[in-house]
Design a protein around this motif. Structure first.
Motif, mmCIF file in Angstrom:
data_model
loop_
_atom_site.group_PDB
_atom_site.id
_atom_site.type_symbol
_atom_site.label_atom_id
_atom_site.label_comp_id
_atom_site.label_asym_id
_atom_site.label_seq_id
_atom_site.Cartn_x
_atom_site.Cartn_y
_atom_site.Cartn_z
ATOM 1 N N GLY A 202 35.579 43.725 27.694
ATOM 2 C CA GLY A 202 34.553 44.721 27.422
ATOM 3 C C GLY A 202 35.083 46.142 27.488
ATOM 4 O O GLY A 202 36.286 46.390 27.374
ATOM 5 N N ALA A 203 34.177 47.074 27.713
ATOM 6 C CA ALA A 203 34.542 48.487 27.723
ATOM 7 C C ALA A 203 35.092 48.944 29.071
ATOM 8 O O ALA A 203 35.877 49.884 29.138
ATOM 9 C CB ALA A 203 33.321 49.334 27.351
ATOM 10 N N VAL A 204 34.681 48.288 30.172
ATOM 11 C CA VAL A 204 35.144 48.721 31.482
ATOM 12 C C VAL A 204 36.595 48.301 31.688
ATOM 13 O O VAL A 204 37.056 47.290 31.142
ATOM 14 C CB VAL A 204 34.263 48.157 32.617
ATOM 15 N N GLU A 205 37.330 49.072 32.468
ATOM 16 C CA GLU A 205 38.763 48.836 32.641
ATOM 17 C C GLU A 205 39.091 47.979 33.849
ATOM 18 O O GLU A 205 40.186 47.423 33.934
ATOM 19 C CB GLU A 205 39.497 50.181 32.751
ATOM 20 N N SER A 206 38.178 47.890 34.803
ATOM 21 C CA SER A 206 38.487 47.125 36.008
ATOM 22 C C SER A 206 37.210 46.569 36.619
ATOM 23 O O SER A 206 36.107 47.003 36.285
ATOM 24 C CB SER A 206 39.209 48.003 37.044
ATOM 25 N N LEU A 207 37.396 45.602 37.536
ATOM 26 C CA LEU A 207 36.286 45.000 38.258
ATOM 27 C C LEU A 207 36.265 45.512 39.695
ATOM 28 O O LEU A 207 37.290 45.943 40.224
ATOM 29 C CB LEU A 207 36.431 43.473 38.281
ATOM 30 N N ASN A 208 35.115 45.443 40.319
ATOM 31 C CA ASN A 208 35.034 45.698 41.751
ATOM 32 C C ASN A 208 35.989 44.755 42.471
ATOM 33 O O ASN A 208 36.166 43.599 42.062
ATOM 34 C CB ASN A 208 33.595 45.483 42.215
ATOM 35 N N VAL A 209 36.595 45.214 43.562
ATOM 36 C CA VAL A 209 37.627 44.421 44.230
ATOM 37 C C VAL A 209 37.100 43.084 44.737
ATOM 38 O O VAL A 209 37.821 42.076 44.724
ATOM 39 C CB VAL A 209 38.284 45.226 45.376
ATOM 40 N N SER A 210 35.852 43.028 45.157
ATOM 41 C CA SER A 210 35.319 41.749 45.634
ATOM 42 C C SER A 210 35.125 40.774 44.473
ATOM 43 O O SER A 210 35.373 39.568 44.615
ATOM 44 C CB SER A 210 34.003 41.946 46.387
ATOM 45 N N VAL A 211 34.708 41.275 43.318
ATOM 46 C CA VAL A 211 34.572 40.421 42.134
ATOM 47 C C VAL A 211 35.947 39.935 41.689
ATOM 48 O O VAL A 211 36.139 38.748 41.384
ATOM 49 C CB VAL A 211 33.866 41.178 40.992
ATOM 50 N N ALA A 212 36.923 40.849 41.661
ATOM 51 C CA ALA A 212 38.288 40.471 41.280
ATOM 52 C C ALA A 212 38.856 39.445 42.258
ATOM 53 O O ALA A 212 39.547 38.494 41.858
ATOM 54 C CB ALA A 212 39.173 41.714 41.234
ATOM 55 N N SER A 213 38.558 39.611 43.544
ATOM 56 C CA SER A 213 39.012 38.634 44.542
ATOM 57 C C SER A 213 38.431 37.263 44.239
ATOM 58 O O SER A 213 39.125 36.240 44.340
ATOM 59 C CB SER A 213 38.582 39.068 45.950
ATOM 60 N N GLY A 214 37.155 37.235 43.865
ATOM 61 C CA GLY A 214 36.515 35.970 43.536
ATOM 62 C C GLY A 214 37.144 35.299 42.338
ATOM 63 O O GLY A 214 37.399 34.083 42.344
ATOM 64 N N VAL A 215 37.439 36.071 41.293
ATOM 65 C CA VAL A 215 38.080 35.513 40.104
ATOM 66 C C VAL A 215 39.414 34.868 40.471
ATOM 67 O O VAL A 215 39.708 33.731 40.086
ATOM 68 C CB VAL A 215 38.290 36.610 39.039
ATOM 69 N N CYS A 216 40.232 35.591 41.231
ATOM 70 C CA CYS A 216 41.574 35.110 41.574
ATOM 71 C C CYS A 216 41.532 33.920 42.530
ATOM 72 O O CYS A 216 42.229 32.919 42.336
ATOM 73 C CB CYS A 216 42.389 36.239 42.187
ATOM 74 N N LEU A 217 40.737 34.013 43.582
ATOM 75 C CA LEU A 217 40.692 32.937 44.574
ATOM 76 C C LEU A 217 40.109 31.659 43.990
ATOM 77 O O LEU A 217 40.590 30.556 44.276
ATOM 78 C CB LEU A 217 39.881 33.378 45.791
ATOM 79 N N TYR A 218 39.093 31.791 43.168
ATOM 80 C CA TYR A 218 38.504 30.584 42.603
ATOM 81 C C TYR A 218 39.376 29.967 41.514
ATOM 82 O O TYR A 218 39.299 28.758 41.273
ATOM 83 C CB TYR A 218 37.081 30.850 42.123
ATOM 84 N N GLU A 219 40.231 30.758 40.869
ATOM 85 C CA GLU A 219 41.218 30.168 39.967
ATOM 86 C C GLU A 219 42.227 29.351 40.774
ATOM 87 O O GLU A 219 42.617 28.249 40.355
ATOM 88 C CB GLU A 219 41.934 31.261 39.163
ATOM 89 N N ALA A 220 42.612 29.857 41.938
ATOM 90 C CA ALA A 220 43.502 29.080 42.815
ATOM 91 C C ALA A 220 42.814 27.790 43.257
ATOM 92 O O ALA A 220 43.423 26.712 43.257
ATOM 93 C CB ALA A 220 43.908 29.915 44.031
ATOM 94 N N LEU A 221 41.537 27.892 43.605
ATOM 95 C CA LEU A 221 40.785 26.711 44.027
ATOM 96 C C LEU A 221 40.709 25.693 42.891
ATOM 97 O O LEU A 221 40.890 24.487 43.103
ATOM 98 C CB LEU A 221 39.385 27.142 44.464
ATOM 99 N N ARG A 222 40.458 26.168 41.678
ATOM 100 C CA ARG A 222 40.398 25.267 40.531
ATOM 101 C C ARG A 222 41.726 24.554 40.307
ATOM 102 O O ARG A 222 41.775 23.347 40.103
ATOM 103 C CB ARG A 222 40.014 26.068 39.268
ATOM 104 N N GLN A 223 42.816 25.340 40.342
ATOM 105 C CA GLN A 223 44.129 24.738 40.106
ATOM 106 C C GLN A 223 44.491 23.724 41.169
ATOM 107 O O GLN A 223 45.193 22.746 40.893
ATOM 108 C CB GLN A 223 45.201 25.837 40.070
ATOM 109 N N ARG A 224 44.019 23.933 42.359
ATOM 110 C CA ARG A 224 44.352 23.026 43.462
ATOM 111 C C ARG A 224 43.477 21.770 43.467
ATOM 112 O O ARG A 224 43.556 20.947 44.387
ATOM 113 C CB ARG A 224 44.249 23.769 44.803
ATOM 114 N N GLY A 225 42.640 21.660 42.438
ATOM 115 C CA GLY A 225 41.841 20.453 42.301
ATOM 116 C C GLY A 225 40.710 20.339 43.278
ATOM 117 O O GLY A 225 40.250 19.248 43.599
#
Length: 251
Positions: free
Chosen positions: A225-248
């Motif tokens: 989208g138009a915004v350049e970055s996410l709030n740090v807590s939202v970004a943390s959620g994206v990253c941590l839950y991708e790790a959770l997904r990869q770990r099955g």
């Protein structure tokens, strides 16, 4: 860690403490004018646990909590020791045969952001949150309220020298993945099944230069989208839950 009593407030924060460490509660303060089902259920659980409950009006609760957002509930509690040190925690995680998953926050000074990050870390199963002592906010009543109980369950380590701590994590074969908007690879390209520390900087400023240089690799969160970055807590959620997904463990 301080051994002095502290105040926590709100149903989530006080409720989680009642669930995980009722003996640490000195006394609970409850607004007698609040008689809804949520309060009745909480007071029943407190009585079953033998916790002392004191009636307190909204003004007294606001003074205790330092906030008007107390929801009619506050408690004086003894601190709960989650882990003596980061080394002790990692020794235990590794002894259990689990790949460590850590969230590192560089420059997050807003208590609402920290509280939200702790809540995300708890939900995703991160083993600890790490921050530098001189560029971070500590655990306050506001942090505990926003964290909805996660401040009682997720170890939060404030370290003197973040770059040195990241170097010590590398010595334990923990992969240091920093987030940066200009990175070529995305977080979805990373192998997060291995022992991993995800490093996020404050919204706007990002990671400090020394922290950035200490990372093994930089990755970005795709932004369409138009915004350049996410709030740090939202970004943390994206990253941590991708790790959770990869770990099955996403199911």
């Amino acid at each position: 860690m301080s051994t002095l009593p502290k105040v926590i407030f709100g149903f989530h924060a006080v409720g989680v403490r009642l669930k995980v460490a009722p003996a640490s509660i000195i006394e609970v303060y409850a607004d007698p004018t609040r008689r809804d089902a949520r309060m009745r259920q909480f007071l029943q659980r407190a009585a079953e646990a033998g916790v002392r409950v004191i009636e307190a009006d909204a003004q007294r609760l606001a003074r205790l909590a330092g906030s008007a957002g107390h929801q009619g509930l506050a408690a004086r509690v003894h601190p709960v020791e989650l882990a003596r040190s980061l080394d002790d925690l990692l020794d235990g995680v590794e002894a259990a045969g689990t790949a460590p998953l850590l969230l590192v926050l560089d420059g997050v000074t807003d208590p609402h952001n920290l509280g939200a990050c702790l809540r995300v870390a708890d939900g995703a199963g991160a083993h600890a949150v790490i921050a530098p002592k001189d560029h971070a906010v500590g655990i306050s009543a506001t942090v505990a309220k926003v964290a909805s109980g996660a401040a009682e369950t997720v170890p939060y380590f404030m370290v003197t020298n973040l770059a040195r701590t990241l170097g010590e994590l590398k010595e334990r074969s923990i992969w240091i993945v920093g987030t940066a908007g200009e990175a070529e690879q995305t977080v979805y390209d990373m192998d997060l099944k291995v022992p991993t520390a995800l490093v996020l900087g404050a919204e706007g400023d990002g990671m400090r230069q020394l922290t950035r240089k200490t990372c093994d690799v930089l990755a970005r969160i795709p932004m369409r989208g138009a915004v350049e970055s996410l709030n740090v807590s939202v970004a943390s959620g994206v990253c941590l839950y991708e790790a959770l997904r990869q770990r099955g463990q996403g199911a």
